[in-house]
Design an enzyme around this catalytic site. Structure first.
Site, PDB file in Angstrom:
ATOM      1  N   HIS A 133    -131.848  -8.290  -8.486  1.00 48.60           N
ATOM      2  CA  HIS A 133    -130.420  -8.584  -8.533  1.00 48.60           C
ATOM      3  C   HIS A 133    -130.319  -9.890  -9.308  1.00 48.60           C
ATOM      4  O   HIS A 133    -130.965 -10.873  -8.923  1.00 48.60           O
ATOM      5  CB  HIS A 133    -129.842  -8.809  -7.137  1.00 48.60           C
ATOM      6  CG  HIS A 133    -129.878  -7.593  -6.269  1.00 48.60           C
ATOM      7  ND1 HIS A 133    -129.640  -7.629  -4.919  1.00 48.60           N
ATOM      8  CD2 HIS A 133    -130.092  -6.285  -6.581  1.00 48.60           C
ATOM      9  CE1 HIS A 133    -129.717  -6.407  -4.418  1.00 48.60           C
ATOM     10  NE2 HIS A 133    -129.998  -5.578  -5.398  1.00 48.60           N
TER      11      HIS A 133
ATOM     12  N   CYS B 165    -133.789 -11.138  -5.662  1.00 48.92           N
ATOM     13  CA  CYS B 165    -132.384 -11.471  -5.889  1.00 48.92           C
ATOM     14  C   CYS B 165    -132.311 -12.955  -6.232  1.00 48.92           C
ATOM     15  O   CYS B 165    -132.591 -13.813  -5.386  1.00 48.92           O
ATOM     16  CB  CYS B 165    -131.560 -11.148  -4.650  1.00 48.92           C
ATOM     17  SG  CYS B 165    -129.865 -11.728  -4.794  1.00 48.92           S
TER      18      CYS B 165
ATOM     19  N   HIS C   6    -135.432  -7.049  -0.057  1.00 44.35           N
ATOM     20  CA  HIS C   6    -134.423  -8.037  -0.477  1.00 44.35           C
ATOM     21  C   HIS C   6    -134.619  -9.352   0.297  1.00 44.35           C
ATOM     22  O   HIS C   6    -134.928  -9.326   1.481  1.00 44.35           O
ATOM     23  CB  HIS C   6    -133.029  -7.459  -0.191  1.00 44.35           C
ATOM     24  CG  HIS C   6    -131.908  -8.263  -0.757  1.00 44.35           C
ATOM     25  ND1 HIS C   6    -131.382  -9.353  -0.116  1.00 44.35           N
ATOM     26  CD2 HIS C   6    -131.227  -8.148  -1.922  1.00 44.35           C
ATOM     27  CE1 HIS C   6    -130.408  -9.866  -0.860  1.00 44.35           C
ATOM     28  NE2 HIS C   6    -130.295  -9.144  -1.966  1.00 44.35           N
TER      29      HIS C   6
ATOM     30  N   TYR D 102    -117.878  -7.350  -5.137  1.00 52.77           N
ATOM     31  CA  TYR D 102    -118.180  -6.084  -5.798  1.00 52.77           C
ATOM     32  C   TYR D 102    -117.012  -5.493  -6.585  1.00 52.77           C
ATOM     33  O   TYR D 102    -116.796  -4.292  -6.602  1.00 52.77           O
ATOM     34  CB  TYR D 102    -118.732  -5.070  -4.781  1.00 52.77           C
ATOM     35  CG  TYR D 102    -120.116  -5.466  -4.342  1.00 52.77           C
ATOM     36  CD1 TYR D 102    -121.213  -5.159  -5.133  1.00 52.77           C
ATOM     37  CD2 TYR D 102    -120.329  -6.204  -3.191  1.00 52.77           C
ATOM     38  CE1 TYR D 102    -122.492  -5.562  -4.775  1.00 52.77           C
ATOM     39  CE2 TYR D 102    -121.595  -6.612  -2.811  1.00 52.77           C
ATOM     40  CZ  TYR D 102    -122.667  -6.283  -3.606  1.00 52.77           C
ATOM     41  OH  TYR D 102    -123.927  -6.689  -3.266  1.00 52.77           O
TER      42      TYR D 102
ATOM     43  N   ASP E 119    -124.676  -9.043  -9.811  1.00 57.78           N
ATOM     44  CA  ASP E 119    -124.437  -9.084  -8.371  1.00 57.78           C
ATOM     45  C   ASP E 119    -123.306 -10.056  -8.066  1.00 57.78           C
ATOM     46  O   ASP E 119    -123.064 -10.995  -8.823  1.00 57.78           O
ATOM     47  CB  ASP E 119    -125.733  -9.531  -7.684  1.00 57.78           C
ATOM     48  CG  ASP E 119    -125.767  -9.145  -6.217  1.00 57.78           C
ATOM     49  OD1 ASP E 119    -124.879  -8.405  -5.770  1.00 57.78           O
ATOM     50  OD2 ASP E 119    -126.696  -9.591  -5.527  1.00 57.78           O
ATOM     51  N   HIS E 120    -122.628  -9.784  -6.968  1.00 56.12           N
ATOM     52  CA  HIS E 120    -121.607 -10.691  -6.437  1.00 56.12           C
ATOM     53  C   HIS E 120    -120.727 -11.306  -7.519  1.00 56.12           C
ATOM     54  O   HIS E 120    -120.756 -12.526  -7.728  1.00 56.12           O
ATOM     55  CB  HIS E 120    -122.258 -11.832  -5.642  1.00 56.12           C
ATOM     56  CG  HIS E 120    -122.927 -11.342  -4.397  1.00 56.12           C
ATOM     57  ND1 HIS E 120    -123.348 -12.184  -3.412  1.00 56.12           N
ATOM     58  CD2 HIS E 120    -123.218 -10.097  -3.964  1.00 56.12           C
ATOM     59  CE1 HIS E 120    -123.894 -11.475  -2.436  1.00 56.12           C
ATOM     60  NE2 HIS E 120    -123.829 -10.204  -2.748  1.00 56.12           N
TER      61      HIS E 120
END
Ligand code: DNO
Length: 361
Positions: free
Chosen positions: A275, A246, A208, A334, A320-321
């Site tokens: 991501h 990501c 990541h 999340y 994501d997020h």
């Protein structure tokens, strides 16, 4: 492309597997044994119990995220051999229960970092994760750790294990003597220690990026642009040594051309997972997270999905997020609602790209 969702385990997430299963087009999880500290072995029994539980809910569990690398490995201390052996054991145990990709990071001390976990978005009253480098100037690493813990609504946050962070000051001191080449050397040692095991068991490691995509607190960081990742994939030249691209982490730096980076590593066969999220620039090293929709942020999500489609169409992706919307309370970034909207949007883009490609055939 396999669409997946992050989930922290029963009693550790505000969201149920049933809810995840009901999101259209959902194949499975990017799962985690959230209770495990960096360096600890994930036993076969623990991995099996987790994966069986996920399967029973009708979901796959081919990707595991946050098998955290012990700090001694990153710092190159003599104890690293023990932790590398433990890591190999975890890889074997995860492989036995059908895990194909492991997402991890090699960021010193801190995983992702924000200066505000619930910044209101004035346009619509939702809130999202926010970062302003100017605020960092007044904060020590310890302040950031405290603020983050206070803002997480009682949930754990990945990469913010209290035990590890308790040693923060001591660790920061050791890092003063570790520069980028030294960290890269320690990284190589780690990969040389684990990749043969990964190859043997058919597991792919996916690194990541640094988030945000630049060094912080003077700590060395390696994974925040194409050049850095080029070095990482060359450390050990194996299809098991890949990246978890990501879009939002790398995209926090507007100099990173995300679709181009996807194409570069996609063509090399070095994207193990992705991501996919959007980010809104607010100034120099200042950003907040946006909904997944292109026009809400600064990333071109169509171009991103197209790059995936054309260069790594079989990869695993997850939203994501998410923002916090509709009064949801949960782990910052999340919640269910905004990430589920994100999935549906990304699936829509994918369908359009797929149909268009097939019409041209
Ligand atoms: C942040 C996550 C990261 C990621 C780890 C993997 O929201 O994407 O915490 O899981 O860096 O080790």
């Amino acid at each position: 492309m396999k669409m997946t969702f992050r989930w922290y385990g029963e009693g550790r997430d505000s969201i149920s597997l049933k809810q995840i299963r009901q999101i259209p087009g959902m194949s499975g999880l990017m799962g985690v044994l959230d209770e495990k500290a960096a360096g600890e072995i994930w036993t076969y029994e623990e991995c099996k119990a987790y994966v069986d539980h996920v399967h029973a809910a009708g979901l796959e569990c081919e990707v595991i995220e946050s098998v955290n690398v012990h700090e001694d490995i990153k710092m190159g201390l003599p104890t690293r051999d023990l932790y590398i052996a433990n890591y190999c054991e975890t890889v074997r145990n995860l492989a036995k229960v059908g895990v194909k990709v492991i997402i991890y990071n090699f960021m010193p001390i801190l995983d992702w970092l924000r200066t505000d976990l619930a910044r209101e978005i004035p346009e619509d009253g939702s809130n999202s994760l926010y970062y302003d480098e100017a605020d960092m100037a007044n904060l020590s690493p310890m302040d950031i750790v405290r603020n983050t813990a206070n803002q997480c609504n009682g949930f754990s946050l990945p990469g913010w294990e209290p035990k590890r962070l308790a040693e923060l000051e001591k660790t920061l001191e050791i890092y003063k003597s570790i520069d980028v080449p030294k960290l890269l050397e320690n990284y190589k040692y780690f990969l040389e220690g684990i990749i043969p095991t990964c190859e043997e068991c058919g597991v792919v490691m996916a690194c990541h990026p640094d988030d945000p995509a630049w060094p912080i607190f003077g700590l060395p960081r390696l994974a925040h642009d194409q050049e850095g990742y080029d070095k990482i994939v060359k450390l050990v030249d194996s299809p098991s040594n890949t990246i978890c691209l990501c879009t939002g982490s790398l995209g926090s730096n507007p100099d990173n051309d995300i679709p181009a980076i996807i194409r570069h590593f996609g063509q090399m066969g070095r994207i193990g997972a992705m991501h996919v999220r959007n980010v809104k620039y607010l100034g120099y090293r200042k950003f907040r997270e946006a909904s997944h929709l292109s026009s809400d942020g600064d990333l071109d999500m169509y171009a991103i999905m197209k790059a995936i489609y054309e260069t790594c169409p079989n990869t695993y992706i997850r939203p994501d997020h998410g923002r916090m919307i509709w009064d949801e309370v949960g782990r910052p970034g999340y919640g269910l609602y905004d990430r589920a909207l994100g999935v549906t949007y990304l699936n829509g883009l994918w369908e359009a790209i797929d149909k268009e490609a097939k019409t041209k055939e």
